[in-house]
Motif scaffolding. Structure first.
Motif, PDB file in Angstrom:
ATOM      1  N   TYR A   1       0.839  -1.199   0.000  1.00 36.48           N
ATOM      2  CA  TYR A   1       0.000   0.000   0.000  1.00 36.48           C
ATOM      3  C   TYR A   1       0.873   1.248   0.000  1.00 36.48           C
ATOM      4  CZ  TYR A   1      -3.590   3.370   1.321  1.00 36.48           C
ATOM      5  OH  TYR A   1      -4.436   4.446   1.337  1.00 36.48           O
ATOM      6  N   GLU A   2       1.921   1.230   0.787  1.00 41.25           N
ATOM      7  CA  GLU A   2       2.783   2.406   0.920  1.00 41.25           C
ATOM      8  C   GLU A   2       3.688   2.584  -0.302  1.00 41.25           C
ATOM      9  OE1 GLU A   2       5.110   5.511   3.154  1.00 41.25           O
ATOM     10  OE2 GLU A   2       3.067   4.776   3.161  1.00 41.25           O
TER      11      GLU A   2
ATOM     12  N   LYS B   1       3.593   0.783  -3.367  1.00 37.35           N
ATOM     13  CA  LYS B   1       2.941   0.558  -4.661  1.00 37.35           C
ATOM     14  C   LYS B   1       3.285  -0.764  -5.342  1.00 37.35           C
ATOM     15  CE  LYS B   1       0.938   4.459  -4.187  1.00 37.35           C
ATOM     16  NZ  LYS B   1      -0.449   4.439  -3.650  1.00 37.35           N
TER      17      LYS B   1
ATOM     18  N   LEU C   1      -0.947  -4.453  -4.479  1.00 35.10           N
ATOM     19  CA  LEU C   1      -2.054  -4.762  -3.578  1.00 35.10           C
ATOM     20  C   LEU C   1      -3.315  -5.047  -4.388  1.00 35.10           C
ATOM     21  CD1 LEU C   1      -2.639  -4.831  -0.485  1.00 35.10           C
ATOM     22  CD2 LEU C   1      -3.503  -2.500  -0.732  1.00 35.10           C
TER      23      LEU C   1
ATOM     24  N   ALA D   1      -6.590  -4.687   0.230  1.00 35.06           N
ATOM     25  CA  ALA D   1      -7.007  -3.334   0.594  1.00 35.06           C
ATOM     26  C   ALA D   1      -8.128  -3.364   1.622  1.00 35.06           C
ATOM     27  CB  ALA D   1      -7.452  -2.577  -0.659  1.00 35.06           C
TER      28      ALA D   1
ATOM     29  N   TYR E   1      -8.357   3.324  -2.382  1.00 36.62           N
ATOM     30  CA  TYR E   1      -7.771   2.256  -3.194  1.00 36.62           C
ATOM     31  C   TYR E   1      -8.650   1.964  -4.402  1.00 36.62           C
ATOM     32  CZ  TYR E   1      -6.515  -2.398  -4.817  1.00 36.62           C
ATOM     33  OH  TYR E   1      -6.165  -3.467  -5.603  1.00 36.62           O
TER      34      TYR E   1
ATOM     35  N   ALA F   1      -3.901   0.446  -8.965  1.00 34.12           N
ATOM     36  CA  ALA F   1      -2.812  -0.368  -8.425  1.00 34.12           C
ATOM     37  C   ALA F   1      -2.127  -1.163  -9.524  1.00 34.12           C
ATOM     38  CB  ALA F   1      -3.347  -1.300  -7.339  1.00 34.12           C
TER      39      ALA F   1
ATOM     40  N   PRO G   1      -3.957   3.607   6.377  1.00 39.75           N
ATOM     41  CA  PRO G   1      -4.430   3.863   5.012  1.00 39.75           C
ATOM     42  C   PRO G   1      -4.749   5.330   4.753  1.00 39.75           C
ATOM     43  CG  PRO G   1      -5.456   1.898   5.898  1.00 39.75           C
ATOM     44  CD  PRO G   1      -4.716   2.547   7.025  1.00 39.75           C
TER      45      PRO G   1
END
Length: 296
Positions: free
Chosen positions: A3-4, A6, A55, A60, A76, A81, A284
């Motif tokens: 998530y952070e 990519k 992700l 997510a 998200y 993504a 998030p």
């Protein structure tokens, strides 16, 4: 981490999380089946590219509920993504992430003396410092009782050297506003590119009102040598810092004592010193907006 940051390759995920390639492959296969992660394999002209992971929807949702949030609120989108597979910045992003996963791997060795204690993505840096400067990443490394925090400029050889060197003016602006002198490490693709970049950076550094606020060191990421902590960093000398030869990452902290982090981060608001997120998955939702200390 996905998530952070990519996108991570299978090798980078092994460096972060797993004792062996076999263990990683078994787990990643399950996570892919459950749609926690998605994957793709970029085309390369020679050889085979590693599998790249991003992700997926179930991942997510898990992150959102883990923090008590509505999954719709975390921003998200699966198409975004996976869209990084077609981004012109894919190789650049993977290169930045590989820099830091190499440091994580060093931290996890049985006789490790160094530890990566913070790693912020380009997007997180943009949220915090984007009104002044846009580094590719921020990190913090501790080794042998020394500690150094730094901004990373990961040069892929496609940016004009004048644009790269002009960023030093922005780093000086940030250091002046915050009262914090944070070294800038410039990773370059070849020795010849490093030589040209050092000339441009030296010229720009001499034009700054307070060049001592922006310590700079460079290195070239030649084939087969990926260890960012090794004796590879060549400082750009100023009147206040002259030392021959290439230094280890930890030795830069001794060279630039004015840039040494404090023993503990200050408590108010968000600052460069904050390391609470370190290597764990961040919330998030975006972090709090910077205070007036960052020029807002």
């Amino acid at each position: 981490m996905l998530y952070e940051h990519k996108v991570l390759t299978s090798k980078q995920i092994i460096e972060l999380c797993y004792p062996s390639k076999r263990a990683a492959n078994h787990r990643l296969r399950d996570l892919f089946t459950w749609r926690v992660v998605d994957r793709f394999q970029p085309f390369v002209n020679k050889g085979t590219a590693p599998m790249h992971y991003v992700l997926d929807i179930a991942g997510a949702v898990a992150l959102a509920y883990e923090d008590g949030l509505d999954p719709k609120k975390i921003g998200y989108r699966h198409e975004d993504a996976l869209g990084i597979a077609y981004s012109l910045r894919l190789a650049h992003t993977v290169g930045i992430n590989g820099f830091f996963t190499s440091l994580v791997a060093l931290s996890q060795q049985p006789c490790a003396t160094g530890h990566l204690t913070a790693w912020w993505s380009e997007l997180r840096c943009l949220r915090l410092f984007g009104d002044m400067v846009r580094p590719d990443a921020y990190g913090r490394w501790r080794e042998d009782g020394r500690e150094i925090e730094f901004f990373l400029e990961f040069d892929f050889g496609t940016e004009a050297l004048g644009i790269l060197s002009s960023k030093l003016h922005d780093y000086e602006k940030l250091a002046t506003a915050t009262g914090i002198s944070t070294p800038v490490l410039v990773w370059l693709p070849t020795n010849s590119r490093e030589t040209s970049a050092r000339s441009a950076l030296t010229t720009t550094l001499a034009q700054l009102d307070r060049p001592e606020l922006v310590p700079v060191a460079t290195t070239a990421g030649v084939a087969g040598e990926r260890n960012p902590a090794a004796a590879r960093w060549l400082p750009i000398s100023t009147a206040a810092s002259r030392r021959p030869g290439r230094l280890r990452l930890a030795e830069l902290a001794q060279l630039w004592p004015q840039a040494a982090p404090p023993a503990a981060p200050p408590s108010p608001a968000v600052s460069i010193r904050e390391v609470s997120l370190a290597l764990s998955a961040p919330d998030p939702l975006p972090p709090p907006q910077p205070t007036s200390n960052f020029g807002r």
